[in-house]
Design an enzyme around this catalytic site. Structure first.
Site, PDB file in Angstrom:
ATOM      1  CG  HIS A 124      52.722  46.562  33.534  1.00  0.00           C
ATOM      2  ND1 HIS A 124      53.261  44.974  34.550  1.00  0.00           N
ATOM      3  CD2 HIS A 124      53.864  46.167  32.604  1.00  0.00           C
ATOM      4  CE1 HIS A 124      53.180  43.930  33.615  1.00  0.00           C
ATOM      5  NE2 HIS A 124      53.565  45.285  32.367  1.00  0.00           N
ATOM      6  CD  GLU A 125      53.373  49.288  30.053  1.00  0.00           C
ATOM      7  OE1 GLU A 125      54.914  48.384  29.026  1.00  0.00           O
ATOM      8  OE2 GLU A 125      52.615  48.276  29.724  1.00  0.00           O
ATOM      9  CD  GLU A 175      54.977  41.156  32.177  1.00  0.00           C
ATOM     10  OE1 GLU A 175      55.692  41.636  31.279  1.00  0.00           O
ATOM     11  OE2 GLU A 175      53.696  41.493  32.881  1.00  0.00           O
ATOM     12  CG  HIS A 223      58.082  46.093  30.894  1.00  0.00           C
ATOM     13  ND1 HIS A 223      59.222  45.120  30.965  1.00  0.00           N
ATOM     14  CD2 HIS A 223      56.972  46.170  31.113  1.00  0.00           C
ATOM     15  CE1 HIS A 223      58.035  44.160  30.833  1.00  0.00           C
ATOM     16  NE2 HIS A 223      56.280  44.945  30.993  1.00  0.00           N
TER      17      HIS A 223
END
Lengths: 536, 536
Positions: free
Chosen positions: B298-299, B328, B302
């Site tokens: 997830h990170e 996102e 980003h």
């Protein structure tokens, strides 16, 4: 408006600013903002050395240059200059008034007021001598130069670092010329780190220190006695070393609620708002326990000094140490005078044994403490013993003085370094990583910084003697695991005052005597006569 | 003066600023300094959440307040305002000129020029509406509030956090009132994070999303089919989890030479100068592998977005993502569409098995991938499955809208939170740490932020569909361990443009279609029909 005060339970006289004077209030407000920006810059510098990815060096350089530019603008602001000027004048007659007993008429300025104005004036006068462009250029070069040094050290490639070092030297020379000096250009840089220090004074002092060091070294070598250091080498998993260092720090009164520990290529202490945020780094060596443990004690000494500043000094130039020499006196006091003593390890050794039971089940605390005091000329400054340490400093002093004064070329540094190590210490670095590239200081432009290490050793011996004089049962207390009696004594007499007093005045306040290198001579002789069982 | 350009080897048309125009040059210089200060503030924020000792909260608050004050002064400077005004006028006629074919006379402004001026104008207009004192007060409160939240979460003590949360709400209401709004006060805050977003639009969109989510959830629950998640629980030493996460990040093209990974109580990504320094945090759970691995993906999503910005955008407002929703969309694309797919784990599972051989010797990649897609209403947003995730968001949206609009009291938040969890998800938090205290956002004053998460999920599904359309062999490539084809496609079409385009325009450029929630519905239905073997 009432005078703002704070009281430490261990002290008798509170430290105060005369906040009934509006100029002091305005000065504090201005200096708080400057200190805040400085703290953010320090954080960025800390990050650079502990976590920043290599690809960010250039953009970080730009960020720090921007910050330096803004800081510079604030420090040289006309309003601040006028305020400092007014307060300087206001304080001057009151000195005379006090002396002649006419103090009642004038404001009774506190020592903190005077320290604040003195520091602000020094910074203002310095800053007004440097154009903003130069300040920014230095910040930018520092970031690049640090990255180049780190890579050069890893790759044993001095040539890759030389161009940036050369640029940094040029910038530092310009700084020195703009600051001005009486005798040598290098004096202007020495004065940054230790107010009033000059090359000629260092020459005299270092001549004496070299004699002392060589004399003790020769006594040891002639005795034929040796110290067994085998117990310091082995296999020491990094995570357990870090945990041990945390214990060592806690034991000496370092407050983790206002600190933290990280790893970096070069151990250091940094403050992002003393006394509330003071952190240390170590550089553990998987095969050699001494590196991390002694770094923890050394950096811990710097850190408890910073953490000991009176909170009223927070967010001003006065929070922290009186000078680099004063700072080093505390790192060396905790590392050497305390941390390399047998009484200290009497209780502390249990933690070492618990961390590495296989290695230390059959080693006694006495053997361990003795091993930490082995004297042998070596290559790496931060791992040097107390007897030869200052010879490392003298080499750096001689080289950087020559570089700044333009007497030697950057390219010849590795050769000169190795020649001097051969001459002073009898050893030759096998590569530049363990030679001229070992220290971070020059990459930051910190020329004039190294001599303060030796100054710190001298101060340390003198303060240690005063501490022992006040506690005749010093060894017994230490042997019982008590460190806080020493910390409290230091806090009360020294730490809490931060940079209110000039270093020499501070040493006199703490020890009752002006700085005197005899204490160092006595300390070395007594200690190593004991450790090496030397003939009288 | 030549136009400054840069060319990425994977792209065809370089991104340029018209540096032949002196106003653009001056604007860039000014914005570079503002971005530099912002980056130093971001670093201080990162440090707060990863390393800062608790005792530093107040002094850090003061430092950030000082920085915010200086940033604010710069952003609202008259010179900057005048420059933005001039450039806005200069660009306006050229739009008309372009439309009517008379472009040759006027400057041919680039998209980057326009993006720069648009962002600068928005920031300028916003900042001029807030007095410096308010900005500093928010910065100061943020530091205290974050520390209070962290302690409250550890001690399960909402009451200890409530006073600071309440103060933060008051400050955010003042921000909203000063920004101004048409319908509801909350709109003013939504617009900060996603330009143009309003509560009524979110209401409509979320009604649809709730229907979609509940429908899929019911299909799954009615089927009686289950997914075995046993393989995700066990004993996973933290250091090996961190090493595994590093491998996952490297594999997806995250560049460690311009990044790094740390641990923090709440996983997040932070940039201190995109694309050169973008770091991520994870929060490993010793008993549950999914938390760290999915946080890394997830990170990482980003982070590769930020690292993909064209270097020419560095040190401007345009480096980074187009909006939080756009951001996102990338974290969710990498975490869910790619990272929770069977083809992805076909090769990546080897690293999991190597890290934890005892646990995974007998588990297949298919079983592992399937376990990651178990759907079950749960308590913690960051660990929620794709079907129920948006219900967590809808709860937060409803609560924060009510708080900001003044419809509910802070004290009633824990009760309302638990009631809504019962209603929407059928679960009740056993304590506030796993309930209302689980997210960091409100402690930072980030009201209006949560809805962008769901927006991101919608964008993600649409971009993923476009990616699969352009690569009919998508699953095969992924199954062969190739991720870089997807990364390159995303960089070329989306990442390199940073924030040049408004989010909706960007989505249209990337996918060929305006934002459309149908893609999300289709994605969820197709995926979970497969995972749960649902009847048609």
């Amino acid at each position: 408006m009432p005078t703002k005060t704070t009281r430490d339970t261990t002290t008798t006289d509170p430290i105060t600013f005369t906040t009934s004077d509006e100029r002091i209030v305005e000065l504090l407000d201005t200096l708080h903002e400057i200190a805040d920006l400085g703290a953010l810059g320090a954080l960025a510098g800390w990050d650079q050395e502990t976590a920043m990815p290599p690809g960010a060096a250039e953009v970080r350089g730009g960020q720090l240059a921007t910050l330096e530019g803004i800081l510079h603008e604030r420090v040289v602001s006309q309003r601040l200059g006028a305020l400092i000027g007014e307060l300087t004048v206001a304080m001057a007659p009151s000195i005379e008034a006090t002396a002649s007993g006419e103090a009642e008429e004038a404001t009774a300025w506190t020592d903190a007021d005077r320290g604040l104005v003195r520091h602000a004036r020094r910074d203002y006068e310095r800053a007004t001598k440097l154009p903003k462009g130069l300040v920014q250029e230095i910040a930018r070069t520092q970031a690049l130069s640090f990255a180049a040094w780190r890579a050069a050290r890893t790759n044993n490639d001095f040539a890759a670092f030389a161009p940036l070092l050369s640029r940094m030297v040029t910038l530092q020379r310009e700084v020195a010329d703009r600051y001005g000096f009486k005798e040598s250009r290098y004096d202007a840089l020495l004065d940054i780190y230790e107010p009033g220090l000059t090359a000629s004074r260092v020459d005299t002092l270092f001549k004496r220190v070299r004699e002392i060091s060589v004399a003790v070294l020769q006594r040891i070598q002639r005795s034929g006695h040796t110290v067994d250091t085998a117990c310091l080498s082995g296999d020491f998993p990094i995570d357990r070393q870090v945990a041990l260092c945390e214990q060592v720090l806690r034991d000496m009164g370092y407050d983790f609620a206002r600190g933290g520990i990280e790893q970096s290529p070069h151990p250091f202490t940094s403050s992002f708002g003393s006394p509330f945020d003071v952190r240390v780094t170590i550089r553990p060596d998987e095969k050699f326990l001494q590196a991390a443990v002694m770094a923890a004690l050394h950096e811990g000494g710097h850190a408890v000094y910073e953490q000991g500043s009176d909170p009223i000094l927070a967010r001003t130039l006065l929070a922290g140490g009186a000078s680099l020499g004063a700072h080093e006196s505390q790192s060396r006091l905790w590392e050497n005078a305390i941390g390399r003593s047998e009484p200290y390890w009497k209780t502390q050794f249990a933690a070492v044994r618990e961390a590495f039971p296989q290695q230390y089940d059959k080693v006694t605390p006495e053997t361990f403490a003795r091993a930490l005091n082995s004297v042998a000329p070596s290559l790496i400054r931060v791992e040097a013993d107390e007897v030869t340490y200052n010879l490392h400093i003298i080499i750096r002093f001689e080289l950087e003085k020559a570089i700044i004064n333009g007497d030697v070329a950057i390219e010849s540094l590795p050769r000169l370094w190795n020649e001097k190590y051969k001459e002073y210490l009898g050893v030759t670095p096998p590569n530049d990583s363990d030679g001229v590239l070992q220290d971070i200081h020059w990459s930051h432009g910190g020329f004039g910084y190294f001599p303060t290490y030796t100054l710190g050793n001298l101060y340390s011996a003198q303060i240690y003697a005063a501490l022992r004089r006040d506690f005749p049962d010093f060894d017994e207390r230490l042997g019982n695991g008590d460190r806080l009696f020493a910390l409290e004594w230091l806090r009360t007499r020294m730490y809490r005052f931060g940079a209110i007093y000039e270093p020499e005045e501070l040493i006199e306040r703490v020890t009752g005597e002006k700085p005197n290198p005899d204490y160092f001579e006595r300390y070395l002789n007594e200690k190593f006569a004991r450790v090496y069982d030397l003939p009288a």
